[in-house]
Motif scaffolding. Structure first.
Motif, mmCIF file in Angstrom:
data_model
loop_
_atom_site.group_PDB
_atom_site.id
_atom_site.type_symbol
_atom_site.label_atom_id
_atom_site.label_comp_id
_atom_site.label_asym_id
_atom_site.label_seq_id
_atom_site.Cartn_x
_atom_site.Cartn_y
_atom_site.Cartn_z
ATOM 1 N N ASP A 47 -25.334 25.146 12.215
ATOM 2 C CA ASP A 47 -25.977 24.917 13.515
ATOM 3 C C ASP A 47 -27.488 24.833 13.370
ATOM 4 N N ARG A 48 -27.937 24.168 12.295
ATOM 5 C CA ARG A 48 -29.355 23.904 12.086
ATOM 6 C C ARG A 48 -29.533 22.408 11.808
ATOM 7 N N PRO A 49 -29.340 21.566 12.822
ATOM 8 C CA PRO A 49 -29.375 20.117 12.594
ATOM 9 C C PRO A 49 -30.728 19.590 12.152
ATOM 10 N N GLY A 50 -31.804 20.361 12.380
ATOM 11 C CA GLY A 50 -33.118 19.938 11.922
ATOM 12 C C GLY A 50 -33.470 20.474 10.554
ATOM 13 N N GLY A 51 -32.604 21.341 9.990
ATOM 14 C CA GLY A 51 -32.876 21.966 8.702
ATOM 15 C C GLY A 51 -33.462 23.346 8.860
ATOM 16 N N GLY A 52 -34.002 23.876 7.788
ATOM 17 C CA GLY A 52 -34.581 25.210 7.767
ATOM 18 C C GLY A 52 -34.337 25.865 6.426
ATOM 19 N N VAL A 53 -34.159 27.172 6.429
ATOM 20 C CA VAL A 53 -33.854 27.935 5.214
ATOM 21 C C VAL A 53 -32.606 28.767 5.449
ATOM 22 N N ILE A 54 -31.663 28.689 4.522
ATOM 23 C CA ILE A 54 -30.467 29.517 4.578
ATOM 24 C C ILE A 54 -30.210 30.106 3.199
#
Length: 275
Positions: A47-54
């Motif tokens: 649920d991070r369609p824009g990206g990020g850090v996981i």
């Protein structure tokens, strides 16, 4: 071997967990650019369609039938191939191959950074043998608002590994000797003396932060290089906000720098000594 065969193998074999007491420097995965669809699926599932850090678990799978390298070791996250262990990293490849001989898959924690640039995914994966993690976060802005045209598309700097002393100095000035995330301004300055400056790719453009070179504008990014050259011709430096991530791995600095034409920022935070 197809994806279904790989997934079936991952389900059948026993994972080989990394001993918690054994230290190994973290490893930057290679070839992420060839697996954009995998990152799109992983981050959309999160649920991070824009990206990020996981933070995820990576599975290292040897590919003895790989036509380019019979010692190749692929990196899988959530059943999807996201890249490879660097060709020259014989130590990590040997451990993965040794585990596969015992019908086990070598698993290791992974820090996954990715950004959806108007449908084009830019990603980096770090195999965290040290156990080091980062706070998870997501890009929460609308892509149409973030990137109205190419002038506002963020740019990943290249060549950071050749300027490790610069990152040591910059983070030392900040009082963060183990690295972390910093927001700074960068000056983009043409470097006609650089060996890669030629008629085919144009004048190389160095990225300076606090007076230190931290990398270069990508060779093929003629738009950014032209903007830097136009500013230089008027006697001014082309100034751009940058997001800097760096980590001191037992004296070896690893870093990534993003030219933030979008104005997108990150929360600043330091690594602390876990020992």
């Amino acid at each position: 071997m197809g994806l279904r065969d790989i997934l079936r193998k991952l389900q059948q074999v026993e994972p080989a967990k990394e001993p918690q007491c054994e230290y190994q420097s973290d490893v930057e995965v290679a070839g992420e650019a060839y697996h954009a669809e995998a990152f799109a699926a992983i981050f959309c599932t999160a649920d991070r369609p824009g990206g990020g850090v996981i933070i995820r678990t990576a599975t290292l799978v040897p590919e003895p039938e790989n036509p380019f390298d019979d010692t190749a070791v692929a990196v899988y996250i959530e059943g999807l191939r996201v890249g490879y262990v660097p060709r020259a990293d014989e130590a990590t490849k040997s451990r993965a191959i040794a585990a596969s001989i015992d019908d086990k898959n070598l698993e290791v924690l992974a820090r996954v950074w990715s950004r959806n640039d108007n449908g084009a995914w830019v990603s980096r994966v770090t195999l965290s043998f040290s156990g080091e993690t980062e706070p998870e976060w997501s890009y929460a802005v609308e892509q149409d608002d973030l990137y109205p045209d190419d002038d506002f598309r963020d740019v990943e700097v290249i060549g950071e590994s050749n300027h490790r002393e610069s990152f040591a100095e910059i983070f030392g000035r900040a009082g963060w000797p183990f690295g972390g995330v910093l927001m700074r301004n960068a000056a983009l300055i043409p470097d006609p003396e650089h060996p890669y400056s030629n008629e085919k790719i144009g004048i190389a453009v160095a990225v300076h932060v606090e007076g230190l070179v931290v990398g270069y504008v990508p060779h093929g990014d003629l738009s950014t290089k032209k903007r830097a050259w136009d500013s230089h011709a008027t006697g001014k430096h082309f100034i751009v906000p940058v997001r800097i991530w760096a980590r001191n791995d037992d004296g070896v600095w690893r870093a990534r720098v993003t030219l933030s034409f979008s104005g997108l920022t990150e929360d600043e935070w330091p690594y602390v000594d876990s020992g």
